[in-house]
Design a protein around this motif. Sequence first.
Motif, PDB file in Angstrom:
ATOM      1  N   GLU A  97       2.557   2.052  -2.569  1.00  0.00           N
ATOM      2  CA  GLU A  97       1.923   2.799  -3.657  1.00  0.00           C
ATOM      3  C   GLU A  97       2.757   2.799  -4.937  1.00  0.00           C
ATOM      4  OE1 GLU A  97      -1.318   5.582  -4.830  1.00  0.00           O
ATOM      5  OE2 GLU A  97      -0.989   3.746  -3.686  1.00  0.00           O
ATOM      6  N   LEU A  98       4.063   2.602  -4.805  1.00  0.00           N
ATOM      7  CA  LEU A  98       4.924   2.691  -5.984  1.00  0.00           C
ATOM      8  C   LEU A  98       4.532   1.744  -7.126  1.00  0.00           C
ATOM      9  CD1 LEU A  98       8.452   3.171  -4.325  1.00  0.00           C
ATOM     10  CD2 LEU A  98       7.086   4.858  -5.569  1.00  0.00           C
ATOM     11  N   PRO A  99       4.182   0.480  -6.867  1.00  0.00           N
ATOM     12  CA  PRO A  99       3.801  -0.389  -8.006  1.00  0.00           C
ATOM     13  C   PRO A  99       2.557   0.088  -8.736  1.00  0.00           C
ATOM     14  CG  PRO A  99       4.338  -1.702  -6.062  1.00  0.00           C
ATOM     15  CD  PRO A  99       4.239  -0.290  -5.609  1.00  0.00           C
ATOM     16  N   PHE A 100       1.663   0.829  -8.014  1.00  0.00           N
ATOM     17  CA  PHE A 100       0.407   1.270  -8.629  1.00  0.00           C
ATOM     18  C   PHE A 100       0.524   2.649  -9.277  1.00  0.00           C
ATOM     19  CE2 PHE A 100      -0.726  -1.252  -4.796  1.00  0.00           C
ATOM     20  CZ  PHE A 100      -1.190  -2.384  -5.448  1.00  0.00           C
ATOM     21  N   ALA A 101       1.298   3.567  -8.668  1.00  0.00           N
ATOM     22  CA  ALA A 101       1.389   4.936  -9.181  1.00  0.00           C
ATOM     23  C   ALA A 101       2.723   5.227  -9.854  1.00  0.00           C
ATOM     24  CB  ALA A 101       1.171   5.933  -8.037  1.00  0.00           C
TER      25      ALA A 101
END
Length: 390
Positions: A97-101
């Motif tokens: 999720e880190l690359p998106f959020a």
Amino acid sequence: MERAAEVTAGGGSPGGDPLRWALGWRRALLSAGMFVYPLVSMVGVTQYSKGAAAFAGYAVALAFCVAYAMAAVAFVQHFRRRLWVLLGLMTVLFAAELPFARTFGFYLLSVIVSFLAMMQPRRLPLFLGGAVALTLLLPWAVRPWHTGPGWLQAAMVLFTVLVVRGYAELAGANRALLEARAEVARLASEAERNRIARDLHDLLGHSLTAITVKSNLARRLAEGGAERAVEEITAVERLSRQALGEVRAAVSGYREVTLPGELARGREMLRAAGVAADLPSAVDVVAPANRELFGWVVREGLTNVVRHARATRCTVTLSAAEVEIVDDGVGGASGPGNGLTGLRERVAAAGGEVESGPAGPHGWRLRVTVPASADSGAAGSGAAGSGAAS
């Protein structure tokens, strides 16, 4: 998230089981509240991702919600292996999720570390320190994300985990308190049952023995045509009524035993049994604090003389802090019984000692000694001894 206790404590809460009231809905509310964190991560997806990337970010967040729900169920049901697998999956989803959020993805990390705080409280400083360090350093290391450390996200992770752990400690203490209260209630009930059993033995053992002796005497007198038969039958009726009153007193928790009364009743019982009684006529020598206890000793001792000793003579000796009952019979019953056991409990509660055993070449001695009070007096003379415990 706190697991349910497996014991049931009674009373004290509105609407049923206090453990369910204290832990159930609060635990469910806290667990449901953690779903807010994946939703917050979706806000980050909306802010930093577009198109297919946004769709992927939303899907990862939803998958994290499903994994979290399954992990919460596994935690409550104590499926440890399944829980660790789900936590591993949640960690992978957090990383995805880190690359998106971006920094909003650290809200998912707080959920994972909260689980670890519940499962491994001793390693909490290690897990929490690693999570805070990651939250601070990663935004600083990835330049497109942030211009400096993620202080806000680190504070969020820190306080979320500490609140969850604090709730766990509070819930555990509350559960232990309820369990302790249930144990106290159980012990109180058991102590009351033991008290009633002991008192019924002491009270009825004496009264029924006297009734048996007097009934036997009345039968022999009636067979011989003696006028005393009516007198003895009247005494039996009086003893029966007295026994009924004593049973009611024992069950209600109130019983009154006096040393003069027990000496008078004992003298009558020994006379009916054909035992020469050498009992003191006054109890002034006994310290007032010891008179009720000595009354119980005299009751138990004289009952055993009549029941077991087959004695011809019995002597009771009193002093300020000691009572001794000696008979010239054949000794006691084959083994210790409830009477002497209950008497030992009473004497031990007063800090005294009980000695019982053979007296001289034949007979039996029962001696009870309690700590001497400020008042001391000369020993009185009297009669009565006890055969063995009933």
